[in-house]
Scaffold this active site. Structure first.
Site, mmCIF file in Angstrom:
data_model
loop_
_atom_site.group_PDB
_atom_site.id
_atom_site.type_symbol
_atom_site.label_atom_id
_atom_site.label_comp_id
_atom_site.label_asym_id
_atom_site.label_seq_id
_atom_site.Cartn_x
_atom_site.Cartn_y
_atom_site.Cartn_z
ATOM 1 N N ARG A 42 3.407 48.754 -65.351
ATOM 2 C CA ARG A 42 3.547 48.960 -63.916
ATOM 3 C C ARG A 42 4.511 47.950 -63.305
ATOM 4 N NH1 ARG A 42 -1.432 46.019 -60.790
ATOM 5 N NH2 ARG A 42 -1.608 44.191 -62.132
ATOM 6 N N THR B 268 4.378 33.824 -66.404
ATOM 7 C CA THR B 268 4.850 35.065 -66.999
ATOM 8 C C THR B 268 6.283 35.392 -66.602
ATOM 9 O OG1 THR B 268 2.599 35.941 -66.984
ATOM 10 C CG2 THR B 268 4.392 37.528 -67.245
ATOM 11 N N LYS C 99 4.783 33.231 -70.907
ATOM 12 C CA LYS C 99 4.342 34.515 -71.444
ATOM 13 C C LYS C 99 5.459 35.521 -71.183
ATOM 14 C CE LYS C 99 0.121 36.420 -70.931
ATOM 15 N NZ LYS C 99 -0.988 37.265 -70.407
ATOM 16 N N LYS D 232 6.888 39.250 -71.238
ATOM 17 C CA LYS D 232 6.491 40.646 -71.252
ATOM 18 C C LYS D 232 7.488 41.460 -72.092
ATOM 19 C CE LYS D 232 2.845 40.616 -68.506
ATOM 20 N NZ LYS D 232 1.505 41.044 -68.953
ATOM 21 N N ASP E 44 3.496 39.452 -74.649
ATOM 22 C CA ASP E 44 2.490 40.412 -74.182
ATOM 23 C C ASP E 44 3.137 41.781 -74.093
ATOM 24 O OD1 ASP E 44 0.423 41.809 -73.094
ATOM 25 O OD2 ASP E 44 0.262 40.640 -71.257
ATOM 26 N N GLU F 60 0.044 39.403 -77.577
ATOM 27 C CA GLU F 60 -1.107 39.940 -76.849
ATOM 28 C C GLU F 60 -1.036 41.462 -76.751
ATOM 29 O OE1 GLU F 60 -3.147 39.375 -72.417
ATOM 30 O OE2 GLU F 60 -1.645 37.956 -73.149
ATOM 31 N N ASP G 12 -6.525 42.129 -75.295
ATOM 32 C CA ASP G 12 -6.714 42.063 -73.844
ATOM 33 C C ASP G 12 -7.371 43.351 -73.371
ATOM 34 O OD1 ASP G 12 -6.632 41.773 -71.101
ATOM 35 O OD2 ASP G 12 -4.461 41.607 -70.942
ATOM 36 N N LYS H 296 -10.751 38.627 -68.765
ATOM 37 C CA LYS H 296 -10.411 38.708 -67.343
ATOM 38 C C LYS H 296 -11.659 39.150 -66.588
ATOM 39 C CE LYS H 296 -5.540 39.727 -68.166
ATOM 40 N NZ LYS H 296 -4.495 40.780 -68.208
ATOM 41 N N ILE I 230 -2.977 40.694 -60.851
ATOM 42 C CA ILE I 230 -2.250 40.188 -59.680
ATOM 43 C C ILE I 230 -3.289 39.996 -58.589
ATOM 44 C CG2 ILE I 230 -0.403 40.584 -58.028
ATOM 45 C CD1 ILE I 230 0.549 40.056 -60.854
ATOM 46 N N ASP J 195 -4.098 31.764 -68.231
ATOM 47 C CA ASP J 195 -2.988 32.532 -67.670
ATOM 48 C C ASP J 195 -3.320 32.830 -66.213
ATOM 49 O OD1 ASP J 195 -0.740 34.154 -67.349
ATOM 50 O OD2 ASP J 195 -1.761 35.931 -68.122
ATOM 51 N N ASP K 139 -1.179 32.432 -63.338
ATOM 52 C CA ASP K 139 0.046 32.239 -62.568
ATOM 53 C C ASP K 139 0.161 33.137 -61.336
ATOM 54 O OD1 ASP K 139 0.248 34.532 -64.078
ATOM 55 O OD2 ASP K 139 2.278 34.155 -64.796
#
Length: 361
Positions: A24, A135, A160, A162, A191, A219, A244, A268, A298, A321, A323
């Site tokens: 996304r 990230t 990290k 992406k 990730d 990840e 994850d 998470k 987020i 993580d 951030d």
């Protein structure tokens, strides 16, 4: 301390720049903030962001679950009846992990305030300071390299990266370019956000290993549902594999751990249904000798503060993580954790330590 009311408000914060992954693109952080009111005047606060492509939750579904389903089920209960409240949250509505997390966080905030302890002390009190990565979201190769270089100049020594939204060749080009730009002293985590197939993941990881890029972990390389595939990738990789999206519940963790389907787990709160579920997942992982990271969606500093308290309480949580709040154009949350570059300092106030959230009524 009896629960006498539950209310919600909607929070919206623009990001400094769009955040892009294989799943996304986000330009604004939105969430439902939950307030739990007790008969002695104590107010607990929690938060749940909608992450449609991961948890399946929307702003509307979170608010409905909290106000129309959970609220009438917990009003009148004592905050100290934590096990009973947890059982109600589990039974009263299926899934809806983000809504449950927001309520669970607010309950823990109340409990911390009741016993006059910062939440991390109530949860184990292992440390008072954490370090977060930052990230580098998906973009053109040169932009990702420049973003990585800028973050290192700002003081971040763990990034990290992406990947997973392009070809393996392009992913490796981006990672190798970032490694050249930041040097060997910076830790790089990858990730893929489920972006590779099993064959692609094994191929990509072997190429990364052959290039000796010093990748700390990869990840969630493949789709979350493919547990056997996670096992195959883990068995065929020297680089540690972190689960994850494959792990929402303690049951998910138990299944994956039993077949050695990963080397680490990213917990998470929004997947686990809050701190209660996160504690169970971490305990299971620790039994199997598997370390955990605690991460975030987020989210604003409300739920990130809760996640920080949980991480700081546990010895088995070895990576963070957190951030997301650093990506925001503004911070409406007064109190909570304090960021200083990659360092995170826990508040000393009771509960979450959040004093106020600036939201227009």
């Amino acid at each position: 301390m009896k629960i006498i009311d539950v209310k919600t408000k909607r929070l919206s914060i623009p990001l400094k720049k769009p955040f892009k992954t294989a799943l996304r693109t986000v330009s604004e952080a939105e969430s439902i903030v939950v307030y739990i009111y007790c008969d002695d005047g104590t107010v607990g606060i929690g938060e749940a962001p909608p992450t449609h492509v991961i948890t399946g939750d929307s702003l509307e579904s979170i608010n409905y679950a909290v106000m129309q389903v959970i609220r009438p089920s917990i009003i009148g209960l004592e905050i100290e009846q934590k096990e009973q409240i947890e059982s109600i949250l589990e039974k009263v509505i299926l899934n809806n992990s983000s809504a449950k997390a927001a309520v669970d966080i607010a309950i823990y905030d109340c409990l911390g305030k009741k016993v006059h302890l910062p939440l991390y002390q109530l949860l184990g009190g292992y440390t008072t300071r954490l370090e977060t990565d930052y990230t580098v979201s998906v973009s053109h190769t040169e932009e990702m390299i420049e973003d990585a270089r800028s973050l290192v100049e700002m003081g971040f020594d763990t990034l990290k990266i992406k990947v997973g939204n392009s070809t393996i060749g392009e992913d490796i080009e981006r990672v190798s370019g970032i490694r050249r730009a930041v040097g060997n002293h910076v830790k790089l985590r990858l990730d893929a956000n489920q972006g590779w197939s099993v064959k692609e993941a094994v191929t990509a990881i072997h190429r990364l290993e052959d290039m000796d890029l010093g990748i700390e972990l990869v990840e969630q390389p493949i789709p979350a549902w493919d547990i056997e595939g996670m096992k195959r990738v883990t068995e065929n990789a020297e680089i540690p594999i972190m689960a994850d999206e494959s792990v929402f519940s303690p049951r998910d963790a138990a299944h994956l751990l039993a077949i050695h389907g990963c080397d680490m787990i990213n917990i998470k709160l929004m997947k686990a249904g809050g701190i209660s579920g996160a504690e169970k997942i971490n305990a299971l992982a620790e039994v199997y000798g598997v370390e955990c990271m605690v991460g975030c969606m987020i989210e604003s500093k409300i739920s990130v503060t809760a996640a920080c308290h949980f991480a700081a309480g546990k010895k088995n949580v070895t990576r963070c993580d957190f951030d997301a709040p650093l990506m925001f154009a503004s911070d409406p949350v007064i109190g909570g954790v304090r960021f200083q570059q990659n360092q995170i300092f826990l508040p000393k106030d009771p509960g979450l330590g959040i004093k106020k959230v600036l939201i227009d009524d």
